[in-house]
Scaffold this motif. Sequence first.
Motif, PDB file in Angstrom:
ATOM      1  N   LEU A 171       0.830  -1.209   0.000  1.00 21.28           N
ATOM      2  CA  LEU A 171       0.000   0.000   0.000  1.00 21.28           C
ATOM      3  C   LEU A 171       0.868   1.264   0.000  1.00 21.28           C
ATOM      4  N   VAL A 172       1.929   1.249   0.812  1.00 20.08           N
ATOM      5  CA  VAL A 172       2.830   2.410   0.875  1.00 20.08           C
ATOM      6  C   VAL A 172       3.510   2.640  -0.472  1.00 20.08           C
ATOM      7  N   ILE A 173       3.975   1.565  -1.091  1.00 20.87           N
ATOM      8  CA  ILE A 173       4.626   1.686  -2.403  1.00 20.87           C
ATOM      9  C   ILE A 173       3.667   2.250  -3.439  1.00 20.87           C
ATOM     10  N   ALA A 174       2.407   1.840  -3.379  1.00 22.88           N
ATOM     11  CA  ALA A 174       1.435   2.251  -4.394  1.00 22.88           C
ATOM     12  C   ALA A 174       0.998   3.704  -4.242  1.00 22.88           C
ATOM     13  N   ILE A 175       0.820   4.173  -3.002  1.00 22.88           N
ATOM     14  CA  ILE A 175       0.204   5.499  -2.821  1.00 22.88           C
ATOM     15  C   ILE A 175       1.213   6.614  -2.555  1.00 22.88           C
ATOM     16  N   THR A 176       2.439   6.283  -2.124  1.00 20.65           N
ATOM     17  CA  THR A 176       3.407   7.336  -1.781  1.00 20.65           C
ATOM     18  C   THR A 176       3.698   8.271  -2.955  1.00 20.65           C
ATOM     19  N   PRO A 177       4.006   7.772  -4.171  1.00 24.84           N
ATOM     20  CA  PRO A 177       4.256   8.702  -5.285  1.00 24.84           C
ATOM     21  C   PRO A 177       3.048   9.576  -5.614  1.00 24.84           C
ATOM     22  N   ILE A 178       1.843   9.034  -5.451  1.00 28.85           N
ATOM     23  CA  ILE A 178       0.637   9.821  -5.722  1.00 28.85           C
ATOM     24  C   ILE A 178       0.520  10.968  -4.724  1.00 28.85           C
ATOM     25  N   ILE A 179       0.780  10.680  -3.458  1.00 27.66           N
ATOM     26  CA  ILE A 179       0.713  11.725  -2.423  1.00 27.66           C
ATOM     27  C   ILE A 179       1.764  12.808  -2.689  1.00 27.66           C
ATOM     28  N   ILE A 180       2.984  12.381  -3.063  1.00 25.86           N
ATOM     29  CA  ILE A 180       4.043  13.352  -3.359  1.00 25.86           C
ATOM     30  C   ILE A 180       3.649  14.239  -4.530  1.00 25.86           C
ATOM     31  N   LYS A 181       3.052  13.650  -5.549  1.00 28.06           N
ATOM     32  CA  LYS A 181       2.647  14.448  -6.709  1.00 28.06           C
ATOM     33  C   LYS A 181       1.546  15.436  -6.348  1.00 28.06           C
ATOM     34  N   ILE A 182       0.638  15.040  -5.461  1.00 22.74           N
ATOM     35  CA  ILE A 182      -0.430  15.950  -5.040  1.00 22.74           C
ATOM     36  C   ILE A 182       0.149  17.122  -4.242  1.00 22.74           C
ATOM     37  N   ILE A 183       1.098  16.820  -3.352  1.00 22.76           N
ATOM     38  CA  ILE A 183       1.685  17.870  -2.509  1.00 22.76           C
ATOM     39  C   ILE A 183       2.512  18.847  -3.340  1.00 22.76           C
ATOM     40  N   TYR A 184       3.297  18.310  -4.270  1.00 22.71           N
ATOM     41  CA  TYR A 184       4.200  19.154  -5.070  1.00 22.71           C
ATOM     42  C   TYR A 184       3.708  19.269  -6.514  1.00 22.71           C
ATOM     43  N   SER A 185       2.405  19.306  -6.705  1.00 23.46           N
ATOM     44  CA  SER A 185       1.836  19.291  -8.053  1.00 23.46           C
ATOM     45  C   SER A 185       2.285  20.490  -8.890  1.00 23.46           C
ATOM     46  N   MET A 210       0.523  -3.103  -6.088  1.00 17.44           N
ATOM     47  CA  MET A 210      -0.634  -3.998  -6.211  1.00 17.44           C
ATOM     48  C   MET A 210      -0.199  -5.453  -6.331  1.00 17.44           C
ATOM     49  N   VAL A 211       0.889  -5.689  -7.080  1.00 20.02           N
ATOM     50  CA  VAL A 211       1.404  -7.053  -7.213  1.00 20.02           C
ATOM     51  C   VAL A 211       1.880  -7.575  -5.859  1.00 20.02           C
ATOM     52  N   LEU A 212       2.520  -6.698  -5.069  1.00 18.76           N
ATOM     53  CA  LEU A 212       2.977  -7.105  -3.737  1.00 18.76           C
ATOM     54  C   LEU A 212       1.799  -7.438  -2.832  1.00 18.76           C
ATOM     55  N   MET A 213       0.753  -6.634  -2.871  1.00 21.74           N
ATOM     56  CA  MET A 213      -0.441  -6.938  -2.066  1.00 21.74           C
ATOM     57  C   MET A 213      -1.107  -8.223  -2.546  1.00 21.74           C
ATOM     58  N   PHE A 214      -1.088  -8.463  -3.861  1.00 22.15           N
ATOM     59  CA  PHE A 214      -1.655  -9.707  -4.389  1.00 22.15           C
ATOM     60  C   PHE A 214      -0.862 -10.913  -3.900  1.00 22.15           C
ATOM     61  N   ALA A 215       0.486 -10.763  -3.806  1.00 20.52           N
ATOM     62  CA  ALA A 215       1.305 -11.853  -3.281  1.00 20.52           C
ATOM     63  C   ALA A 215       0.943 -12.149  -1.829  1.00 20.52           C
ATOM     64  N   GLY A 216       0.648 -11.083  -1.046  1.00 21.31           N
ATOM     65  CA  GLY A 216       0.199 -11.291   0.324  1.00 21.31           C
ATOM     66  C   GLY A 216      -1.139 -11.996   0.385  1.00 21.31           C
ATOM     67  N   PHE A 217      -2.028 -11.652  -0.545  1.00 20.01           N
ATOM     68  CA  PHE A 217      -3.344 -12.302  -0.594  1.00 20.01           C
ATOM     69  C   PHE A 217      -3.216 -13.786  -0.916  1.00 20.01           C
ATOM     70  N   VAL A 218      -2.348 -14.109  -1.901  1.00 22.67           N
ATOM     71  CA  VAL A 218      -2.142 -15.512  -2.270  1.00 22.67           C
ATOM     72  C   VAL A 218      -1.546 -16.287  -1.097  1.00 22.67           C
ATOM     73  N   ALA A 219      -0.595 -15.656  -0.383  1.00 21.73           N
ATOM     74  CA  ALA A 219       0.020 -16.323   0.764  1.00 21.73           C
ATOM     75  C   ALA A 219      -0.997 -16.573   1.870  1.00 21.73           C
ATOM     76  N   LYS A 220      -1.958 -15.673   2.010  1.00 16.62           N
ATOM     77  CA  LYS A 220      -2.972 -15.826   3.048  1.00 16.62           C
ATOM     78  C   LYS A 220      -3.963 -16.934   2.714  1.00 16.62           C
TER      79      LYS A 220
END
Length: 278
Positions: A171-185, A210-220
């Motif tokens: 989740l952090v990997i997916a949303i961090t660049p989006i947050i940075i772009k919003i702050i420094y748009s 998303m792929v990393l979260m999917f790997a966690g889902f498969v492991a669960k």
Amino acid sequence: MLTPYLYVPLVAWAVAQAIKILIEILKGNTDWRYLYASGGMPSAHAAVVCSLAGYAFYHQGLSSPIFGVTAILAGIVMYDSFGVRRSAGEQARTLNKLIAEMSHNGNLRKPDDYSRLREILGHQPLEVIVGALLGGLVATIFSLDQLTPITSWLSAVPDSSQIIIIYIMGLVIAITPIIIKIIYSKKIKANKKVSYIFKYLIIGSVILGMVLMFAGFVAKESGLLYGQRWMAISILAIWVIFILIVIWRWLNIKRATRFSDESISISKQGWLKKAGKK
């Protein structure tokens, strides 16, 4: 007998130098100086120190003093490769160009007194990364008998707490660049090249997150092959390499923009000086 802490790094160095020669031959340039010279793809310095640290890791473990010393040494050498030594190479390139232009214009006394400086001294970050991976591969080949505990750990399914960590990291990997772009748009939109890089940064980070979260889902849900620890570790490694490449591109753009601004400033000063003489 010769200690492996000596011949493993030597093998890594020889392989790196041989790859440099091969790359030059494929480019149509047969420069045999790459058999011993520094610079180029991949970094032999990074290959040597990472093979040494990797071998210490496999045979001594993370808690050993030998691994600690070799890991710190590897970090210093690699930082120097794309830091100080690369800057020295760029300065040599600039000085060679200035000497050549001044000699051509007749503004340099005794141009033969100035020998050409070696320009290829350091490395681009990507060359260091490839050299480090090559060193790790060489260390792995010489440590196959030590891989059983590591492969057993990687092939195991993460427990519930580790799966939660995988979710959070994805989740952090997916949303961090989006947050940075919003702050420094505003700042990002003001520079088209930086905006272009951020577009690919966001796309790549969202996909890998998303792929990393999917790997966690498969492991669960099951103990399938793609749910084992090695999958999450591989995705994280790809993300780190991706971020390093993005940072490298951003630094190059920033440096090119700075040099461009300096060139424009020098040109303006020249025109003003000429205008004042008229």
